[in-house]
Scaffold this active site. Sequence first.
Site, PDB file in Angstrom:
ATOM      1  N   SER A  93       0.819  -1.208   0.000  1.00  0.00           N
ATOM      2  CA  SER A  93       0.000   0.000   0.000  1.00  0.00           C
ATOM      3  C   SER A  93       0.853   1.259   0.000  1.00  0.00           C
ATOM      4  O   SER A  93       1.869   1.336   0.685  1.00  0.00           O
ATOM      5  CB  SER A  93      -0.907   0.002   1.239  1.00  0.00           C
ATOM      6  OG  SER A  93      -1.554   1.246   1.374  1.00  0.00           O
ATOM      7  N   TYR A 116      -2.955   5.723  -4.837  1.00  0.00           N
ATOM      8  CA  TYR A 116      -4.083   6.559  -5.215  1.00  0.00           C
ATOM      9  C   TYR A 116      -3.510   7.730  -5.996  1.00  0.00           C
ATOM     10  O   TYR A 116      -2.575   8.386  -5.502  1.00  0.00           O
ATOM     11  CB  TYR A 116      -4.815   7.086  -3.976  1.00  0.00           C
ATOM     12  CG  TYR A 116      -5.441   6.007  -3.114  1.00  0.00           C
ATOM     13  CD1 TYR A 116      -6.695   5.493  -3.428  1.00  0.00           C
ATOM     14  CD2 TYR A 116      -4.785   5.502  -1.994  1.00  0.00           C
ATOM     15  CE1 TYR A 116      -7.275   4.508  -2.644  1.00  0.00           C
ATOM     16  CE2 TYR A 116      -5.359   4.517  -1.211  1.00  0.00           C
ATOM     17  CZ  TYR A 116      -6.608   4.026  -1.544  1.00  0.00           C
ATOM     18  OH  TYR A 116      -7.178   3.050  -0.772  1.00  0.00           O
ATOM     19  N   THR A 142      -5.590   2.385  -7.402  1.00  0.00           N
ATOM     20  CA  THR A 142      -6.909   2.100  -6.817  1.00  0.00           C
ATOM     21  C   THR A 142      -7.885   3.171  -7.270  1.00  0.00           C
ATOM     22  O   THR A 142      -7.669   4.360  -7.035  1.00  0.00           O
ATOM     23  CB  THR A 142      -6.803   2.029  -5.286  1.00  0.00           C
ATOM     24  OG1 THR A 142      -5.872   1.005  -4.966  1.00  0.00           O
ATOM     25  CG2 THR A 142      -8.150   1.716  -4.652  1.00  0.00           C
ATOM     26  N   LYS A 207      -7.371  -1.147  -9.745  1.00  0.00           N
ATOM     27  CA  LYS A 207      -8.001  -1.915  -8.663  1.00  0.00           C
ATOM     28  C   LYS A 207      -9.289  -1.241  -8.220  1.00  0.00           C
ATOM     29  O   LYS A 207      -9.288  -0.034  -7.921  1.00  0.00           O
ATOM     30  CB  LYS A 207      -7.034  -2.018  -7.472  1.00  0.00           C
ATOM     31  CG  LYS A 207      -7.635  -2.643  -6.217  1.00  0.00           C
ATOM     32  CD  LYS A 207      -6.578  -2.875  -5.155  1.00  0.00           C
ATOM     33  CE  LYS A 207      -7.158  -3.489  -3.905  1.00  0.00           C
ATOM     34  NZ  LYS A 207      -7.902  -2.539  -3.076  1.00  0.00           N
ATOM     35  N   HIS A 231     -13.090  -3.193  -2.331  1.00  0.00           N
ATOM     36  CA  HIS A 231     -12.262  -2.612  -1.279  1.00  0.00           C
ATOM     37  C   HIS A 231     -12.577  -3.274   0.069  1.00  0.00           C
ATOM     38  O   HIS A 231     -12.528  -2.635   1.123  1.00  0.00           O
ATOM     39  CB  HIS A 231     -12.485  -1.098  -1.207  1.00  0.00           C
ATOM     40  CG  HIS A 231     -11.291  -0.283  -0.811  1.00  0.00           C
ATOM     41  ND1 HIS A 231     -10.632   0.562  -1.676  1.00  0.00           N
ATOM     42  CD2 HIS A 231     -10.630  -0.182   0.364  1.00  0.00           C
ATOM     43  CE1 HIS A 231      -9.628   1.166  -1.026  1.00  0.00           C
ATOM     44  NE2 HIS A 231      -9.605   0.721   0.228  1.00  0.00           N
TER      45      HIS A 231
HETATM   46  C1  FMN Z   1      -7.393  -2.290   6.943  1.00  0.00           C
HETATM   47  C2  FMN Z   1      -7.481  -2.233   5.460  1.00  0.00           C
HETATM   48  C3  FMN Z   1      -6.729  -1.284   4.764  1.00  0.00           C
HETATM   49  C4  FMN Z   1      -6.784  -1.217   3.384  1.00  0.00           C
HETATM   50  N1  FMN Z   1      -5.978  -0.339   2.736  1.00  0.00           N
HETATM   51  C5  FMN Z   1      -5.995  -0.296   1.387  1.00  0.00           C
HETATM   52  C6  FMN Z   1      -5.104   0.557   0.689  1.00  0.00           C
HETATM   53  O1  FMN Z   1      -4.286   1.250   1.285  1.00  0.00           O
HETATM   54  N2  FMN Z   1      -5.190   0.576  -0.662  1.00  0.00           N
HETATM   55  C7  FMN Z   1      -6.080  -0.196  -1.357  1.00  0.00           C
HETATM   56  O2  FMN Z   1      -6.129  -0.144  -2.572  1.00  0.00           O
HETATM   57  N3  FMN Z   1      -6.913  -1.048  -0.711  1.00  0.00           N
HETATM   58  C8  FMN Z   1      -6.877  -1.122   0.627  1.00  0.00           C
HETATM   59  N4  FMN Z   1      -7.687  -2.000   1.282  1.00  0.00           N
HETATM   60  C9  FMN Z   1      -8.538  -2.924   0.487  1.00  0.00           C
HETATM   61  C10 FMN Z   1      -7.787  -4.231   0.177  1.00  0.00           C
HETATM   62  O3  FMN Z   1      -6.795  -4.024  -0.786  1.00  0.00           O
HETATM   63  C11 FMN Z   1      -8.706  -5.315  -0.371  1.00  0.00           C
HETATM   64  O4  FMN Z   1      -9.415  -4.818  -1.462  1.00  0.00           O
HETATM   65  C12 FMN Z   1      -9.674  -5.901   0.655  1.00  0.00           C
HETATM   66  O5  FMN Z   1      -9.137  -5.883   1.954  1.00  0.00           O
HETATM   67  C13 FMN Z   1     -10.011  -7.330   0.264  1.00  0.00           C
HETATM   68  O6  FMN Z   1     -10.964  -7.850   1.101  1.00  0.00           O
HETATM   69  P1  FMN Z   1     -10.664  -8.844   2.348  1.00  0.00           P
HETATM   70  O7  FMN Z   1     -10.110  -7.990   3.429  1.00  0.00           O
HETATM   71  O8  FMN Z   1     -12.036  -9.353   2.623  1.00  0.00           O
HETATM   72  O9  FMN Z   1      -9.716  -9.932   1.903  1.00  0.00           O
HETATM   73  C14 FMN Z   1      -7.635  -2.084   2.667  1.00  0.00           C
HETATM   74  C15 FMN Z   1      -8.400  -3.027   3.359  1.00  0.00           C
HETATM   75  C16 FMN Z   1      -8.334  -3.114   4.726  1.00  0.00           C
HETATM   76  C17 FMN Z   1      -9.136  -4.157   5.430  1.00  0.00           C
HETATM   77  O1  173 Z   2      -8.602   1.947   4.888  1.00  0.00           O
HETATM   78  C1  173 Z   2      -8.604   1.763   3.671  1.00  0.00           C
HETATM   79  O2  173 Z   2      -9.371   0.947   3.138  1.00  0.00           O
HETATM   80  C2  173 Z   2      -7.696   2.491   2.814  1.00  0.00           C
HETATM   81  O3  173 Z   2      -7.739   2.235   1.651  1.00  0.00           O
HETATM   82  C3  173 Z   2      -6.740   3.507   3.320  1.00  0.00           C
HETATM   83  C4  173 Z   2      -6.207   4.417   2.432  1.00  0.00           C
HETATM   84  C5  173 Z   2      -5.336   5.397   2.880  1.00  0.00           C
HETATM   85  C6  173 Z   2      -4.974   5.448   4.193  1.00  0.00           C
HETATM   86  C7  173 Z   2      -5.481   4.528   5.066  1.00  0.00           C
HETATM   87  C8  173 Z   2      -6.352   3.548   4.629  1.00  0.00           C
END
Ligand code: FMN
Ligand code: 173
Length: 331
Positions: A93, A116, A142, A207, A231
């Site tokens: 990330s 992003y 994303t 994504k 997401h």
């Molecule tokens: C705590 C957390 C933080 C996330 N941060 C990002 C992120 O920084 N960038 C992003 O594209 N997706 C982020 N996601 C989405 C994940 O990439 C992913 O799409 C999602 O967690 C998949 O579902 P799952 O948790 O059920 O496996 C985040 C998800 C969670 C749970």
């Molecule tokens: O929490 C999230 O799902 C996420 O995508 C995110 C993005 C930037 C900073 C912290 C979390």
Amino acid sequence: MNPVLAELHEKARAVLDPVHYDFFAGGAGDEIVLARNEAAFRRLALLPRVLRGKGIRAGFPVLISPTAFHKLAHPDGELATARALDGTVLVSSMASTVPIADVVAAASGPVWFQLYLQPDFAVTEALVRRAERAGCAALVVTVDSPVFGRHRRDIEHGFHDLPAGLAAENMRDLAGVNGLRRIEMSAFTWEDVERLRSITSLPVWLKGILHPADAVLAAGHGAAGIFVSNHGGRQLDLVPAAVEALPAVVDAVAGRIPVVLDGGVRSGGDVALAVALGASAAGLGRPVLWGLAADGSHGVRRVLDVLRDEFEHVVAMCGGQLSRDMVVSRC
Ligand SMILES: Cc1cc2nc3c(=O)[nH]c(=O)nc-3n(C[C@H](O)[C@H](O)[C@H](O)COP(=O)(O)O)c2cc1C
Ligand SMILES: O=C(O)C(=O)c1ccccc1
């Protein structure tokens, strides 16, 4: 649920600060999509093919989807995650708590960089150069977050910022600004994707695609591949489960680019269902965070090992092949 994954989740819940647990576990709105992502897999069944010998399917079609702030889960943060890869792709990330160069240096598998797009193109470009110099093999933009998701648990806890001492390290000293830049969410267009492609030779994945028409546009605009993803239920709490959206996207893309599925994948059987429905791979979000919180690098490795073992067992049961015709509804 596999007892190892259940144990890691329970341990993570026990060791994490409840506010941080809720940041990881929570979703947007009423968390309808969060629940549906997992429930949708349980409504699917596989019809195995028989008398096909061992078949030919090889490899482990799983990658680690990008999740923010791994140091909230474990003191070694993304370094621990990266050390566990053993060949699995880590999509790191943009909001990592370890700089991307250090993530790549620690990694035992390929690292891709998730970002992003930022309103100031110079910031986006600086992030791309950081990813390139670090040795990332691809970019993942994303596109499902024109605005921040509203995570009710975070709002109730008043959780908005990282605790002192932790930061989104990739956002330091960017584009003329000393110190930390905030990650901004903003609305972009296909032209912005083209502009990003024009400044890098890295493959650019997108994504957060759910609509088949967007999947077609992604292929037309030179995306190297797409993630069908909601997401993890953290953006719009009105969308279908990710695996429900997958077949129509796979049909629309018609093999032009690979399609990764993430959201609700909790077993090797879920991976097999996603692959049977046409995904090239399945992405893991929260299960990796639970492994990391419970037992650092070793915990992440256990998650990957369990899923690999289950996936191989399911494939062997299915005559070494997985295809759409083998997927039926349970109800
Ligand atoms: C705590 C957390 C933080 C996330 N941060 C990002 C992120 O920084 N960038 C992003 O594209 N997706 C982020 N996601 C989405 C994940 O990439 C992913 O799409 C999602 O967690 C998949 O579902 P799952 O948790 O059920 O496996 C985040 C998800 C969670 C749970
Ligand atoms: O929490 C999230 O799902 C996420 O995508 C995110 C993005 C930037 C900073 C912290 C979390």
